[in-house]
Motif scaffolding. Structure first.
Motif, short mmCIF file in Angstrom:
data_model
loop_
_atom_site.label_atom_id
_atom_site.label_comp_id
_atom_site.label_asym_id
_atom_site.label_seq_id
_atom_site.Cartn_x
_atom_site.Cartn_y
_atom_site.Cartn_z
N LYS A 109 0.80 -1.23 0.00
CA LYS A 109 0.00 0.00 0.00
C LYS A 109 0.83 1.28 0.00
O LYS A 109 0.37 2.32 -0.47
N LYS A 110 2.06 1.20 0.52
CA LYS A 110 2.91 2.38 0.55
C LYS A 110 4.16 2.23 -0.33
O LYS A 110 5.11 2.99 -0.21
N ALA A 111 4.11 1.25 -1.20
CA ALA A 111 5.25 1.02 -2.09
C ALA A 111 5.41 2.19 -3.05
O ALA A 111 4.44 2.84 -3.44
N LYS A 112 6.64 2.47 -3.42
CA LYS A 112 6.90 3.58 -4.34
C LYS A 112 6.36 3.26 -5.73
O LYS A 112 6.33 2.10 -6.15
N SER A 113 5.96 4.30 -6.42
CA SER A 113 5.47 4.18 -7.79
C SER A 113 4.39 3.11 -7.89
O SER A 113 4.44 2.21 -8.74
N THR A 114 3.40 3.23 -7.02
CA THR A 114 2.31 2.25 -6.98
C THR A 114 0.95 2.95 -6.97
O THR A 114 0.76 3.96 -6.27
N LYS A 115 0.04 2.42 -7.75
CA LYS A 115 -1.34 2.90 -7.76
C LYS A 115 -2.21 1.76 -7.23
O LYS A 115 -2.11 0.62 -7.70
N ILE A 116 -3.06 2.05 -6.23
CA ILE A 116 -3.96 1.05 -5.67
C ILE A 116 -5.34 1.24 -6.29
O ILE A 116 -5.91 2.34 -6.26
N LEU A 117 -5.88 0.16 -6.87
CA LEU A 117 -7.18 0.20 -7.51
C LEU A 117 -8.09 -0.82 -6.83
O LEU A 117 -7.64 -1.88 -6.40
N ALA A 118 -9.38 -0.50 -6.73
CA ALA A 118 -10.31 -1.38 -6.01
C ALA A 118 -11.64 -1.49 -6.72
O ALA A 118 -12.14 -0.52 -7.30
N SER A 119 -12.23 -2.68 -6.66
CA SER A 119 -13.57 -2.90 -7.18
C SER A 119 -14.13 -4.18 -6.56
O SER A 119 -13.44 -4.85 -5.78
N THR A 120 -15.36 -4.49 -6.90
CA THR A 120 -15.99 -5.73 -6.44
C THR A 120 -15.83 -6.79 -7.52
O THR A 120 -16.25 -6.59 -8.65
N SER A 121 -15.22 -7.89 -7.17
CA SER A 121 -14.96 -8.93 -8.17
C SER A 121 -16.13 -9.89 -8.29
O SER A 121 -17.07 -9.87 -7.47
N ALA A 122 -16.07 -10.74 -9.29
CA ALA A 122 -17.08 -11.79 -9.46
C ALA A 122 -16.56 -13.13 -8.93
O ALA A 122 -17.04 -14.18 -9.31
N GLN A 123 -15.62 -13.06 -8.01
CA GLN A 123 -15.05 -14.28 -7.44
C GLN A 123 -15.45 -14.38 -5.98
O GLN A 123 -15.50 -13.38 -5.28
N TYR A 124 -15.74 -15.60 -5.54
CA TYR A 124 -16.05 -15.76 -4.13
C TYR A 124 -15.42 -17.04 -3.59
O TYR A 124 -15.30 -18.05 -4.29
N THR A 125 -15.02 -16.96 -2.35
CA THR A 125 -14.42 -18.09 -1.65
C THR A 125 -15.51 -18.98 -1.09
O THR A 125 -16.52 -18.49 -0.57
N HIS A 126 -15.33 -20.29 -1.20
CA HIS A 126 -16.33 -21.19 -0.66
C HIS A 126 -15.68 -22.47 -0.14
O HIS A 126 -14.54 -22.79 -0.47
#
Length: 560
Positions: free
Chosen positions: A293-310
């Motif tokens: 999260k604090k790495a240099k030259s990094t962009k953090i992107l977020a969304s809701t995926s269509a994958q689920y753990t079961h």
């Protein structure tokens, strides 16, 4: 949702993108990230992919991406083929007649088919007009014969074809030539509402028409493909898959010189990202997210995926007893498991209470009552009534201890944590759960696919169509119901849902199916997996895709 075996196997949890495909549903709603009472944010439901016009991208460059395991089968329709990692690459190298957009809707891919329309409702008939320029990379034309062959090889009539599933194809009566070799007429014997899910990816008849070709022709190699890119090197020793622009491609030209996918398990992909050896990495656990999260030259992107753990159950051993499976459903606190997965991530993860819909889908409702509520006393009573008597710490019956194993891939630390939490939860009701760790590359082929387990954990990945999840829950010797847990009621309802053209009515049937799935103790969804991606800030049109959204590989590149 269309399901893929995500090897994305809760390896996904480890950051390994072991995922199988098979669940439907895109993500709906708007893309905010408001805070809730816990201080954690709500995941955006729209894509975050650093969108840029192609004119802003450099010409050339090498994109380096991780995959979670070595892909040995490149025929997506073969039983070992539907892996998320494989599908990601195949979206660039094979024909997809329909793709899924950012809102979860299927969109005709006119690079391959210029027109697809319903020309009759009774019987349901679809007429396709193949793009005049569409061809395979060996120079041969894509024709109606390729569509016919895909139907014949995957409709389930010849058991020598080891197919991942026959849903939809088994309902087709004929695939015939129209006015020209570029015109395809598909006539259904039984209406199939999800017809847009078929023929994606499409394979050449020249390479897959016999059982041996189908089962082995794309094993360890890609003899013929069609897309903006083609696979130019498969190096199993190095664990790398290289694709470069296909010079025969007739559509929009891709921007990159090459894309190199590298097989990295466990947290090796995070190490590689921090060492600037790859350009993008999934960070869906606390440990992984905190590292980047604090790495240099990094962009953090977020969304809701269509994958689920079961958690998946198999009937090969003691769990052939439905009462045992139901007792486990009541004994396992799925919310506690979701918190293990979420950890200290800045986003809240709730439980997923439906096998067929994601929580962002229009048809979603919780169907856990009365068969999957967290109720330890009810679990104990089910075991009492089933003849399992308390004998010290663990129960027994007929001199046999109530002991089962949970099989997980090595290098998947979160899978191990989940298993250990369940181990303690099941101990409370007198069930002994042991952990069985196996090699990641053997996990599906030797254990999951043949149902060689009592319990296991992996991730289902959605593809945007309900139909592809059908074989996960229906009976049959082939398909994705690896534990062979099914019922006649589910089979009957599934046929109704697949032939119902009205989406609201179909959703109601899918929810009846989900109630039945819970009632037989088929499996336990835990939580949807967030798409949290750390990547090179110059990488554009790639990142945290929403739901089952396809990648437009012609637009992926680096900004100038």
């Amino acid at each position: 949702m269309k399901h893929r075996k995500v090897l994305v196997v809760t390896a996904a949890l480890a950051g390994i993108a072991l995922a199988v495909t098979g669940c439907s549903g895109g993500s709906g709603g708007s893309g905010g990230s408001s805070s809730n009472d816990s201080g954690k944010k709500t995941l955006p439901t729209s894509a975050q992919i650093n969108p840029k016009p192609v004119s802003d991208l450099e010409d050339g460059g090498t994109l380096r991406l991780p995959i979670s395991q070595w892909v040995s089968q490149w025929n997506y329709n073969e039983v070992d083929g539907p892996l998320v990692d494989a599908s990601t690459i195949e979206q660039a190298t094979m024909p997809f007649i329909y793709t899924i957009d950012g809102k979860g809707a299927p969109t005709l891919n006119t690079d391959y088919v210029s027109k697809a329309e319903v020309t009759s409702d009774d019987p349901l008939t679809i007429s396709y007009t193949i793009n005049d320029q569409a061809k395979w990379n060996d120079g041969s034309e894509i024709t109606w014969r390729d569509f016919e062959n895909e139907w014949k090889t995957t409709n389930g009539t010849d058991k020598d074809y080891l197919i991942a599933g026959s849903t939809g194809y088994e309902d087709i009566d004929s695939v015939t030539k129209g006015a020209t070799d570029k015109d395809v007429v598909v006539k259904f014997g039984t209406p199939f509402s999800d017809w847009k899910s078929l023929f994606s990816p499409l394979y050449p008849a020249s390479q897959t028409s016999t059982p041996d070709q189908f089962n082995n022709g794309y094993k360890g190699k890609v003899p013929v493909s069609s897309g903006p890119y083609e696979i130019t090197d498969l190096n199993e020793t190095a664990g790398t898959v290289t694709m470069k622009p296909d010079t025969n491609w007739w559509g929009d030209k891709p921007k990159l010189d090459q894309v190199i996918f590298r097989s990295l398990d466990g947290n090796a992909d995070v190490d590689a990202y921090l060492n600037k050896e790859i350009d993008s990495v999934l960070t869906t656990t606390s440990e992984r997210f905190d590292r980047v999260k604090k790495a240099k030259s990094t962009k953090i992107l977020a969304s809701t995926s269509a994958q689920y753990t079961h958690v998946d159950f198999s009937t090969n051993g003691l769990l052939k007893d439905k009462q045992l499976r139901l007792a486990i459903q009541h004994a396992v606190n799925r919310d506690a498991l979701a918190q293990v997965i979420g950890g200290t991530l800045p986003y809240k993860l709730g439980t997923l209470d439906n096998h067929l819909f994601l929580s962002t889908d229009k048809g979603y409702k919780s169907n856990i009552k009365p068969n999957a509520t967290f109720d330890v006393e009810k679990a104990k009573k089910l075991l009492d009534d089933d003849g399992w008597k308390t004998d010290g710490t663990y129960r027994s019956k007929g001199g046999k201890q109530l002991a089962i194993a949970i099989t997980i891939p090595s290098g998947a630390p979160v899978s191990q944590q989940l298993a250990q939490v369940m181990q303690q939860q099941l101990k409370e009701i007198g069930v002994k759960l042991t952990l069985k760790s196996v090699a990641t590359d053997d996990f599906f082929e030797q254990y999951v696919t043949p149902g060689n387990y009592d319990m296991t954990i992996f991730v289902w990945g959605g593809t945007g169509f309900h139909s592809s999840s059908a074989t996960i829950y229906t009976s049959g010797a082939t398909g994705q119901n690896y534990g062979r847990v099914s019922s006649g009621a589910i089979d009957k309802l599934t046929k109704q849902a697949l032939s119902e053209p009205d989406s609201d009515k179909a959703n109601a049937i899918w929810n009846k199916i989900d109630e039945q799935v819970w009632s037989i103790g088929h499996s336990m969804p835990i939580t949807a997996k967030p798409a949290l991606v750390a990547q090179n800030p110059k990488l554009a049109n790639y990142g945290a895709f929403a739901g089952a959204q396809n990648i437009d590989w012609t637009k992926v590149g680096f900004t100038k």
